[in-house]
Motif scaffolding. Structure first.
Motif, PDB file in Angstrom:
ATOM      1  N   ILE A 691     -23.236   5.954  41.185  1.00 49.32           N
ATOM      2  CA  ILE A 691     -22.060   6.456  41.903  1.00 49.32           C
ATOM      3  C   ILE A 691     -20.795   5.739  41.442  1.00 49.32           C
ATOM      4  O   ILE A 691     -19.749   6.360  41.249  1.00 49.32           O
ATOM      5  CB  ILE A 691     -22.302   6.336  43.423  1.00 49.32           C
ATOM      6  N   LEU A 692     -20.904   4.433  41.217  1.00 51.16           N
ATOM      7  CA  LEU A 692     -19.727   3.729  40.715  1.00 51.16           C
ATOM      8  C   LEU A 692     -19.364   4.217  39.321  1.00 51.16           C
ATOM      9  O   LEU A 692     -18.197   4.345  38.983  1.00 51.16           O
ATOM     10  CB  LEU A 692     -19.959   2.219  40.705  1.00 51.16           C
ATOM     11  N   LYS A 693     -20.359   4.497  38.521  1.00 50.32           N
ATOM     12  CA  LYS A 693     -20.069   4.965  37.170  1.00 50.32           C
ATOM     13  C   LYS A 693     -19.399   6.338  37.216  1.00 50.32           C
ATOM     14  O   LYS A 693     -18.414   6.580  36.519  1.00 50.32           O
ATOM     15  CB  LYS A 693     -21.358   5.026  36.347  1.00 50.32           C
ATOM     16  N   GLN A 694     -19.931   7.208  38.065  1.00 52.26           N
ATOM     17  CA  GLN A 694     -19.309   8.520  38.201  1.00 52.26           C
ATOM     18  C   GLN A 694     -17.850   8.409  38.602  1.00 52.26           C
ATOM     19  O   GLN A 694     -16.987   9.124  38.101  1.00 52.26           O
ATOM     20  CB  GLN A 694     -20.037   9.348  39.266  1.00 52.26           C
ATOM     21  N   ARG A 695     -17.606   7.500  39.532  1.00 49.44           N
ATOM     22  CA  ARG A 695     -16.231   7.371  40.021  1.00 49.44           C
ATOM     23  C   ARG A 695     -15.298   6.810  38.954  1.00 49.44           C
ATOM     24  O   ARG A 695     -14.170   7.252  38.798  1.00 49.44           O
ATOM     25  CB  ARG A 695     -16.219   6.487  41.268  1.00 49.44           C
ATOM     26  N   TRP A 696     -15.768   5.799  38.197  1.00 48.05           N
ATOM     27  CA  TRP A 696     -14.827   5.019  37.397  1.00 48.05           C
ATOM     28  C   TRP A 696     -14.901   5.267  35.895  1.00 48.05           C
ATOM     29  O   TRP A 696     -14.009   4.847  35.165  1.00 48.05           O
ATOM     30  CB  TRP A 696     -15.025   3.523  37.653  1.00 48.05           C
ATOM     31  N   ALA A 697     -15.966   5.911  35.422  1.00 49.57           N
ATOM     32  CA  ALA A 697     -16.122   5.979  33.973  1.00 49.57           C
ATOM     33  C   ALA A 697     -15.037   6.817  33.327  1.00 49.57           C
ATOM     34  O   ALA A 697     -14.564   6.512  32.242  1.00 49.57           O
ATOM     35  CB  ALA A 697     -17.498   6.522  33.623  1.00 49.57           C
ATOM     36  N   SER A 698     -14.622   7.893  34.003  1.00 49.73           N
ATOM     37  CA  SER A 698     -13.649   8.751  33.341  1.00 49.73           C
ATOM     38  C   SER A 698     -12.247   8.551  33.888  1.00 49.73           C
ATOM     39  O   SER A 698     -11.286   9.039  33.311  1.00 49.73           O
ATOM     40  CB  SER A 698     -14.061  10.211  33.504  1.00 49.73           C
ATOM     41  N   ASN A 699     -12.122   7.839  34.986  1.00 47.23           N
ATOM     42  CA  ASN A 699     -10.822   7.755  35.629  1.00 47.23           C
ATOM     43  C   ASN A 699     -10.658   6.381  36.248  1.00 47.23           C
ATOM     44  O   ASN A 699     -11.327   6.043  37.216  1.00 47.23           O
ATOM     45  CB  ASN A 699     -10.752   8.839  36.709  1.00 47.23           C
ATOM     46  N   THR A 700      -9.773   5.582  35.679  1.00 47.96           N
ATOM     47  CA  THR A 700      -9.600   4.235  36.217  1.00 47.96           C
ATOM     48  C   THR A 700      -8.340   4.130  37.063  1.00 47.96           C
ATOM     49  O   THR A 700      -7.871   3.050  37.345  1.00 47.96           O
ATOM     50  CB  THR A 700      -9.513   3.206  35.080  1.00 47.96           C
ATOM     51  N   TYR A 701      -7.809   5.270  37.474  1.00 48.59           N
ATOM     52  CA  TYR A 701      -6.624   5.224  38.313  1.00 48.59           C
ATOM     53  C   TYR A 701      -6.993   4.594  39.658  1.00 48.59           C
ATOM     54  O   TYR A 701      -8.030   4.904  40.227  1.00 48.59           O
ATOM     55  CB  TYR A 701      -6.083   6.632  38.542  1.00 48.59           C
ATOM     56  N   GLY A 702      -6.155   3.721  40.166  1.00 48.72           N
ATOM     57  CA  GLY A 702      -6.431   3.111  41.459  1.00 48.72           C
ATOM     58  C   GLY A 702      -6.848   1.669  41.362  1.00 48.72           C
ATOM     59  O   GLY A 702      -7.000   1.008  42.384  1.00 48.72           O
ATOM     60  N   LEU A 703      -7.026   1.162  40.159  1.00 52.89           N
ATOM     61  CA  LEU A 703      -7.343  -0.261  40.042  1.00 52.89           C
ATOM     62  C   LEU A 703      -6.095  -1.086  40.297  1.00 52.89           C
ATOM     63  O   LEU A 703      -4.968  -0.641  40.046  1.00 52.89           O
ATOM     64  CB  LEU A 703      -7.867  -0.573  38.642  1.00 52.89           C
ATOM     65  N   GLU A 704      -6.320  -2.289  40.780  1.00 56.93           N
ATOM     66  CA  GLU A 704      -5.219  -3.204  41.048  1.00 56.93           C
ATOM     67  C   GLU A 704      -4.901  -3.969  39.763  1.00 56.93           C
ATOM     68  O   GLU A 704      -5.805  -4.321  39.016  1.00 56.93           O
ATOM     69  CB  GLU A 704      -5.654  -4.165  42.129  1.00 56.93           C
ATOM     70  N   THR A 705      -3.609  -4.209  39.515  1.00 58.04           N
ATOM     71  CA  THR A 705      -3.233  -5.017  38.353  1.00 58.04           C
ATOM     72  C   THR A 705      -2.911  -6.432  38.811  1.00 58.04           C
ATOM     73  O   THR A 705      -2.133  -6.623  39.737  1.00 58.04           O
ATOM     74  CB  THR A 705      -1.995  -4.426  37.664  1.00 58.04           C
ATOM     75  N   PHE A 706      -3.527  -7.392  38.178  1.00 57.34           N
ATOM     76  CA  PHE A 706      -3.261  -8.789  38.513  1.00 57.34           C
ATOM     77  C   PHE A 706      -2.525  -9.457  37.362  1.00 57.34           C
ATOM     78  O   PHE A 706      -2.766  -9.138  36.196  1.00 57.34           O
ATOM     79  CB  PHE A 706      -4.565  -9.523  38.811  1.00 57.34           C
ATOM     80  N   VAL A 707      -1.627 -10.350  37.722  1.00 55.74           N
ATOM     81  CA  VAL A 707      -0.836 -11.053  36.730  1.00 55.74           C
ATOM     82  C   VAL A 707      -1.285 -12.508  36.728  1.00 55.74           C
ATOM     83  O   VAL A 707      -1.327 -13.144  37.780  1.00 55.74           O
ATOM     84  CB  VAL A 707       0.663 -10.990  37.083  1.00 55.74           C
ATOM     85  N   ASN A 708      -1.633 -12.988  35.547  1.00 58.86           N
ATOM     86  CA  ASN A 708      -2.087 -14.362  35.435  1.00 58.86           C
ATOM     87  C   ASN A 708      -1.098 -15.122  34.556  1.00 58.86           C
ATOM     88  O   ASN A 708      -0.798 -14.689  33.450  1.00 58.86           O
ATOM     89  CB  ASN A 708      -3.484 -14.347  34.810  1.00 58.86           C
ATOM     90  N   LYS A 709      -0.563 -16.236  35.092  1.00 58.31           N
ATOM     91  CA  LYS A 709       0.414 -17.015  34.327  1.00 58.31           C
ATOM     92  C   LYS A 709      -0.190 -18.342  33.923  1.00 58.31           C
ATOM     93  O   LYS A 709      -0.140 -19.305  34.691  1.00 58.31           O
ATOM     94  CB  LYS A 709       1.649 -17.253  35.187  1.00 58.31           C
TER      95      LYS A 709
END
Ligand SMILES: *[C@@H]1O[C@H](CO)[C@@H](O)[C@H](O)[C@H]1NC(C)=O
Ligand SMILES: *[C@@H]1O[C@H](CO)[C@@H](O)[C@H](O)[C@H]1NC(C)=O
Ligand SMILES: *[C@@H]1O[C@H](CO)[C@@H](O)[C@H](O)[C@H]1NC(C)=O
Ligand SMILES: *[C@@H]1O[C@H](CO)[C@@H](O)[C@H](O)[C@H]1NC(C)=O
Ligand SMILES: *[C@@H]1O[C@H](CO)[C@@H](O)[C@H](O)[C@H]1NC(C)=O
Ligand SMILES: *[C@@H]1O[C@H](CO)[C@@H](O)[C@H](O)[C@H]1NC(C)=O
Ligand SMILES: *[C@@H]1O[C@H](CO)[C@@H](O)[C@H](O)[C@H]1NC(C)=O
Ligand SMILES: *[C@@H]1O[C@H](CO)[C@@H](O)[C@H](O)[C@H]1NC(C)=O
Length: 911
Positions: A691-709
């Motif tokens: 189920i996770l693969k179905q959700r994320w394999a073709s569409n990664t919209y919605g992930l959070e972007t983290f900034v590392n300094k």
């Protein structure tokens, strides 16, 4: 609406701070200055500009200002309440890193040619610390590992640092920073997503192990708080336990190796039994994190062990040694404290005990989720007292803290007259004064302590906020209706109509408020039957008979797992952390990049991934198994120098009884490559993967972007610190809400698992996806991380809930809803007694009971069941009685008592 409320509405903030001296006192004179104020003053005098000049004592709070700190060896025995979730998370995460680094440093300690380059490199440490923080927003503010002098054999300076030489000091430490002033943050709102990583072992004055360094006395070596892991002066082996582990390879996809590939030991943090003295994790006093996060924080500290001295001809000197500490931080303002008064010898007594302002007729209970704030408590009536008619549920600390002296008296309870005799299993105890006194001194005190522990207002925060919400609406409604005419008239009217008002559902409330739920709509007898059947069914499935059942039978409805995301938050976060780490690492590390004298890092390798799986299982008693499951051809094996088809390092607690010795079993772990699981149960076919693969394999919209300094050292000795050549680094990773929770299922492996290392129990699996970059530089789904938790720690909530809550057990609490309401109780058990029935507004607890003021779920359920079976029971007596104001009753007369008792006895014998 009571007078108190009317006046309170107009009041503003809880605190006023007078002048620049920072004297903190309450707004009214009756609120005397207490320890809370003292700490406020102290915190107020320190800021980021003057902290460098302050003495270390003025940068610290009293040692006992944080209560109920988790202890490794008692965690399995205690009930874990929501007010300790963040401390447990910190505890487990410090331990998790300590296990991982101890494991990997010793796993790859043999050969300078094959092992040494495979050890974690610089970005492994940096991204690991960053993932700890980014996956635990709200539960953790900082994380890092601080190495002792000359104990880090860094492998990322291949040209200038020989393999057998060490860095003087190395201390990568990540912490959350405010980013609202960043040029890229054009919304100018803090995002919680920016993490700075410093090497504390670099820059001027960086020797954190030296006694003059401010960090030294607070985190590195605080002997009074038992933090003295480095320098390692302990010579006894008791504090360094040896762990056994086995690893099984997969011969090919769908086939497991019969013999373990590796059978080894490593020294790790202590794993004490209940009576052993050394804990693996200790907490610091709250201190001001001067020059870094500039906040008041609390740290958890755990030791990392390495077999030293490595690569030396002098093998005689080699021994397990504490070489580093892992440190996790939490904002002090986020830690719940217990403001209630505790007796002097109680272990729960802290610096803040007794700052609650409950009146003499009430008892105080802490509320979760308030952090370091006043008002995080409720005052409920002592047994034998009831609320005044205007009061709906316990008095809120929040209201009391805003009350003027005159209003404060409104928070008193009224004695209940005409108490009935105490309930026992047989009904009513005969009235005998002498016997009662004897019992009270022994059993009942014990029972009181037990019940107080079990039934204090654990899960009530939500309830209270609902009540507050209702109060607000009620006020607005009234205001609209009466156009501002609060007078004696409306009060009298309220008094006259109170009986009716207290049991009817105000139209505007709907199902929102537990106190106001309508008649009879809230207990569903069919649901109760279904719930009991479900529980007895789960008990009937055993490892022996599970193989005979169909897959459908080995699965509970998804709604039965309701609440797992709160009960198992800490466990789920450890899978989330791993997903964040793998995402951060895979998206940023390119092994071909060289930055002057150093590499950033190499590819991830098998040993590191097995180590991460082991660390998740070892650091948390509730986790049965944990793993990393790569998608097809997603894992690049640096040893084989190619992609391999499937790879799924999974670690288990040793479930078999092969080792008779309990202690040794605790210290033994086993792992395997899940690619070898039989094809009909292949991991890439399991729901949590699919189920996770179905959700994320073709569409990664919605992930959070983290900034590392990241900031790195300017030279080997760390004389200076500068931003890393690639600055800042970004990574995209899932949020907690993106995790997948499986249905509860029975993991049945008895006959299929030759090494009997699998779980064989009712469990829930929670999984998170992780991402890397494909060759075309687009974000690519790489696989999932998962942990599996035993179902029996899940708290069932039987109380009424909203229609949209998918809770199998909703409405299955047989409380008498006309006179009482249901409150869930946290017991960490998958059983049907996690609730209590408390009296509604206008009702009182009628029994002469010195210890409780409500009907406990266990009693209610069992009496209800007896009633259903037509057996002797007193279910009908588990009701609250309409509260009669003492002035309305005639003077004490035995006729009335006799009447009441008579009616109840008649009820009893009729059933
Ligand atoms: C940042 O985290 C805090 C605490 O969890 C939360 O209250 C706040 O809403 C978060 N901010 C954003 C922008 O998510
Ligand atoms: C490191 O190894 C080199 C050559 O193998 C040896 O000459 C040197 O003494 C070693 N240094 C230490 C600190 O062991
Ligand atoms: C740091 O200080 C300790 C204690 O003074 C000393 O033993 C150690 O050698 C120092 N480390 C470095 C790298 O200077
Ligand atoms: C297990 O796999 C690793 C990595 O491929 C390999 O180095 C090792 O030899 C294998 N062990 C066995 C017993 O096949
Ligand atoms: C590596 O560590 C293990 C224990 O964890 C130890 O038994 C072994 O001797 C160490 N090897 C070397 C070369 O130090
Ligand atoms: C946490 O909540 C439990 C249950 O309500 C309570 O017994 C305990 O004292 C609370 N602890 C703190 C520190 O508030
Ligand atoms: C680092 O410090 C050591 C001892 O103080 C010194 O011998 C060495 O030259 C220094 N290395 C560099 C690169 O500055
Ligand atoms: C209990 O008694 C009632 C009324 O006498 C009857 O209808 C019901 O079937 C009985 N239930 C059981 C379980 O015996």
């Amino acid at each position: 609406m009571g007078l108190a409320r009317v006046a309170i509405v107009t009041l503003g903030a809880i605190f006023v701070l007078f002048g620049t001296g920072g004297i903190a006192i309450g707004p009214y004179r009756w609120m005397t200055r207490d320890n809370f104020d003292a700490v406020m003053e102290k915190m107020d005098t320190v800021n980021e500009f003057n902290c460098k000049e302050m003495s270390s004592e003025s940068l610290r709070l009293p040692a006992n200002s944080v209560g109920q700190r988790p202890k490794f060896n008692v965690l399995p025995q205690i009930v874990i309440f929501p007010n300790r979730t963040n401390l447990i998370h910190m505890h487990n995460m410090a331990l998790n890193r300590a296990y991982f680094y101890s494991y990997i440093l010793q796993r790859l300690n043999e050969s300078q040619v094959t092992d040494f380059p495979m050890l974690p490199g610089m970005l492994y440490y940096y991204m690991g610390a960053s993932a700890d923080v980014s996956s635990g927003v709200g539960l953790m503010n900082g994380s890092g590992v601080l190495f002792d002098t000359h104990t880090q054999y860094a492998n990322w300076y291949p040209t200038i640092l020989l393999f057998n030489n060490t860095l003087p000091l190395f201390g990568p430490k990540a912490f959350l920073v405010d980013d609202f002033q960043d040029p890229v943050n054009w919304l100018r709102e803090p995002t919680n997503n920016t993490i700075r990583v410093d090497d504390l072992g670099s820059g001027p004055g960086h020797n954190y192990t030296a006694s003059w360094h401010p960090l030294n006395s607070m985190v590195v070596r605080d002997v009074p708080n038992q933090i003295d892991f480095i320098p390692d002066l302990r010579t006894d082996y008791r504090a360094k336990h040896q762990y056994d582990y086995l690893i099984y390879n997969a011969t090919r996809v769908g086939e497991m190796e019969r013999m373990p590939n590796i059978k080894r030991q490593f020294f790790g943090p202590p794993s004490p039994g209940i009576s052993e003295p050394y804990q693996p994790v200790y907490f610091t006093r709250p201190y001001f994190d001067c020059g870094r996060s500039n906040k008041w924080i609390v740290s958890a500290v755990a030791p990392v062990i390495d077999f030293m001295v490595r690569y030396s001809i002098e093998t005689k000197l080699r021994r397990p040694q504490y070489v580093a500490i892992t440190v996790t931080d939490l904002d002090f303002l986020r830690i719940d404290f217990d403001p209630c008064d505790r007796s002097v010898d109680s272990p729960d007594r802290t610096y803040f005990s007794g700052v609650a302002r409950c009146r003499s007729t009430t008892l105080c209970e802490p509320l979760p989720g308030h952090g370091y704030q006043r008002g995080g408590y409720v005052c409920h009536c002592r047994p034998g007292y009831r609320y005044p008619y205007w009061q709906n549920g316990p008095f809120l600390g929040r209201d009391i803290e805003q009350a003027s002296e005159a209003e404060a008296d409104q928070f008193e309870c009224i004695p209940v007259e005409w108490k009935l005799q105490r309930l026992t299993e047989r009904g009513i105890t005969p009235n005998s004064k002498r016997r009662r006194r004897r019992k009270r001194s022994l059993d009942e005190t014990k029972e009181l302590v037990h019940l107080m522990h079990l039934y204090n207002a654990s899960a009530m925060a939500e309830l209270r906020s609902k009540v507050a919400e209702h109060d607000r609406r009620d006020r607005e409604l009234k205001r609209a209706q009466k156009a501002g005419s609060y007078g004696l008239g409306s009060l009298v009217k309220g008094l006259l109509s109170r009986a009716a008002r207290s049991i009817s559902t105000p139209a505007d409330m709907g199902g929102q408020n537990v106190h106001y739920l309508g008649r009879l709509a809230t207990f569903d007898a069919d649901r109760f039957k279904a719930a009991t059947q479900l529980i007895s069914f789960t008990a009937s499935v055993t490892p022996e008979n599970c193989a005979a059942k169909t897959p459908q039978q080995l699965e509970l409805p998804g709604e039965a797992g309701y609440g797992a995301d709160t009960s198992f938050q800490v466990q789920a976060r450890s899978a989330l952390r791993l997903a964040h780490f793998l995402s951060a690492f895979s998206q940023n590390v390119n092994p071909d990049e060289v930055y002057g004298p150093f590499y950033s890092d190499k590819h991830l390798n098998r040993d590191q991934l097995f180590g991460e799986a082991f660390a998740n299982v070892m650091s948390d008693g509730w986790i049965r198994s944990a793993g990393i499951y790569y998608d097809r051809e997603a894992f690049w094996d640096p040893l084989l120098k190619r992609r391999i088809e499937y790879f799924g390092p999974t670690a288990f607690k040793l479930a078999s009884d092969d080792t008779g010795d309990q202690k040794q079993r605790q210290l033994s772990f086993v792992a395997e490559d899940a690619a070898g699981w039989p094809l009909e149960r292949a991991y890439f076919e399991r729901d949590w993967f699919r189920i996770l693969k179905q959700r994320w394999a073709s569409n990664t919209y919605g992930l959070e972007t983290f900034v590392n300094k990241p900031y790195v050292r300017t030279d080997l000795n760390g004389t200076g610190s500068k931003p890393f050549q690639r600055y800042p680094l970004y990574y995209r990773a899932p949020r907690f809400a993106d995790m997948y929770w499986s249905k509860p299922y029975f993991d049945c492996n008895r006959n299929r698992d030759p090494n009997s290392r699998h779980v064989n129990d009712w469990v829930i699996t929670v999984a998170a996806p992780f991402f890397g970059y494909s060759e075309q530089r687009s974000l690519q789904f790489l696989g999932v991380t998962a942990v599996t938790v035993r179902l029996d720690k899940l708290d069932i909530n039987q109380c009424p809930g909203n229609f949209y809550e998918a809770n199998y057990f909703k409405n299955s609490a047989p409380c008498h809803f006309e006179s009482s309401y249901c409150v869930p109780v946290i017991q960490n058990k998958f059983q049907l007694e996690n609730y209590k029935c408390e009296c509604r507004q206008g009702f009182e607890y009628p029994y002469n009971d010195i210890s409780i003021w409500f009907f406990a779920g266990g009693t209610v359920s069992s009496q209800y069941e007896r009633a259903q079976r037509n057996e002797t029971n007193y279910y009908r007596m588990l009701k609250c009685r309409e509260g009669a104001g003492s002035s309305l009753l005639p003077s004490r007369g035995s006729i009335l008592v006799a009447m009441l008792v008579g009616v109840l006895v008649a009820n009893l014998s009729r059933d």
